[in-house]
Design a protein around this motif. Structure first.
Motif, PDB file in Angstrom:
ATOM      1  N   TYR A  93       7.097  46.917  25.649  1.00 12.51           N
ATOM      2  CA  TYR A  93       6.349  45.797  25.274  1.00 12.51           C
ATOM      3  C   TYR A  93       5.977  45.620  24.084  1.00 12.51           C
ATOM      4  CZ  TYR A  93       5.551  45.839  30.558  1.00 12.51           C
ATOM      5  OH  TYR A  93       5.785  45.769  32.011  1.00 12.51           O
ATOM      6  N   ASN A  96      -0.310  42.393  21.960  1.00 11.78           N
ATOM      7  CA  ASN A  96      -0.727  41.799  20.724  1.00 11.78           C
ATOM      8  C   ASN A  96      -2.414  42.368  20.724  1.00 11.78           C
ATOM      9  OD1 ASN A  96      -2.467  39.892  19.571  1.00 11.78           O
ATOM     10  ND2 ASN A  96      -1.147  38.345  20.082  1.00 11.78           N
ATOM     11  N   LYS A 174      -2.063  40.238  29.910  1.00 12.78           N
ATOM     12  CA  LYS A 174      -1.622  39.071  29.272  1.00 12.78           C
ATOM     13  C   LYS A 174      -1.280  39.398  27.783  1.00 12.78           C
ATOM     14  CE  LYS A 174      -2.977  35.752  32.850  1.00 12.78           C
ATOM     15  NZ  LYS A 174      -3.850  34.561  33.042  1.00 12.78           N
ATOM     16  N   SER A 177       3.863  41.359  26.011  1.00 14.92           N
ATOM     17  CA  SER A 177       5.044  40.302  26.043  1.00 14.92           C
ATOM     18  C   SER A 177       6.172  41.186  25.559  1.00 14.92           C
ATOM     19  CB  SER A 177       4.745  39.126  25.211  1.00 14.92           C
ATOM     20  OG  SER A 177       4.563  39.641  23.667  1.00 14.92           O
ATOM     21  N   THR A 178       7.439  40.189  25.523  1.00  9.51           N
ATOM     22  CA  THR A 178       8.606  40.941  25.144  1.00  9.51           C
ATOM     23  C   THR A 178       9.205  42.051  25.895  1.00  9.51           C
ATOM     24  OG1 THR A 178       7.996  40.374  22.709  1.00  9.51           O
ATOM     25  CG2 THR A 178      10.180  41.267  23.171  1.00  9.51           C
TER      26      THR A 178
END
Length: 286
Positions: A93, A96, A174, A177-178
């Protein structure tokens, strides 16, 4: 502490079956294990080799939440016979970090960082609380992985090479991502298994037994959980050496965890039974 960058790559070691389910339906916090270092959450690490090592373990000892299995409309037999549960895999992942740090989080220094001495006692207390089922209010927690004490479940040691980030709320989840999946070949453990069996035969009734005390702790737990004689427990443990990882990674789970794995293996889903046992055991110590 987490890196100061806006984003970083993190990894989750598991098996290929679980990895593909997560990619298909997403991360479900309600089906995660409870008695873990930083509480019920989805765990990732910044260390890819650490995740790969855990993936090997999860492929050798596959388990799944009965609730998730029901959602998938699969029986235990279908699950344990699925070929992908035995294939190690990592989920990759992008995290962030800036977004994550806007949430309510707790970060412990790692042992090689300057702030560790200041954080060590609070980290120990926090891990022990989480391992006995005490809940916290943080969205995420970052810090070192704990190693169990050989004979006392009320004591822990710190791993100086392993880190972990628990995402304990969907707001934290949340921030990932990726998603990518990387599968690995299972390790060749047959020669290691032969050597382990020779080792076990050597340390029985030997002064060297104290050097391998954790194996004996697993045997003791086998006797308690399975109501076995010492001879029966010894036999089961010798037979199970094909799947017990003979490295420092074994110490990151209590002896009772491996005893349950030896007793039930891939014959039943035992995580909930294990957690009930551990809560009773901790309660009896208080």
């Amino acid at each position: 502490m987490l890196p100061a960058h806006d984003t970083c790559t993190v990894y989750h070691g598991t098996n290929l079956f679980a990895a593909r389910i997560i990619r298909k339906i997403g991360i479900r916090l309600d089906v995660q294990r409870e008695l873990t270092d930083f509480g019920k959450g989805f765990y990732v690490t910044l260390n890819p080799q650490q995740a790969k090592n855990w993936a090997q373990i999860r492929a050798m000892h596959p388990q799944i939440s009965p609730d998730l299995l029901a959602q998938l409309n699969m029986s235990q037999s279908q699950y344990f016979n699925h070929p992908e549960i035995k294939i190690p895999a990592c989920l990759v992942y992008e995290l962030n970090v800036s977004q994550l740090r806007q949430l309510n989080g707790k970060e412990f220094s790692l042992p090689h960082e300057p702030g560790w001495e200041r954080h060590q006692r609070s980290w120990e207390r926090f891990v022990l609380d989480c391992r006995t089922g005490k809940r916290h209010h943080y969205d995420y927690v970052y810090g070192p992985v704990a190693k169990g004490h050989l004979t006392n479940i009320e004591k822990i040691k710190v791993s100086r090479t392993k880190d972990q980030l628990s995402l304990n709320s969907m707001r934290a989840v949340k921030c990932l991502s990726t998603l990518d999946i990387v599968a690995f070949k299972p390790e060749d453990i047959y020669m290691k298994t032969f050597l382990l069996k020779q080792l076990w035969n050597h340390i029985q009734n030997s002064e060297n037994a104290r050097n391998y005390r954790f194996l004996h702790e697993i045997r003791n737990e086998l006797m308690m959980i399975g109501n076995l004689t010492s001879r029966q427990a010894d036999k089961m443990l010798r037979q199970s050496l094909t799947s017990l990882p003979f490295s420092s990674i074994i110490m990151h789970e209590p002896a009772a965890y491996w005893a349950f794995s030896v007793l039930y293996g891939m014959r039943k889903l035992w995580y909930k039974e294990y957690e009930v046992y551990m809560k009773k055991k901790h309660g009896a110590r208080k």
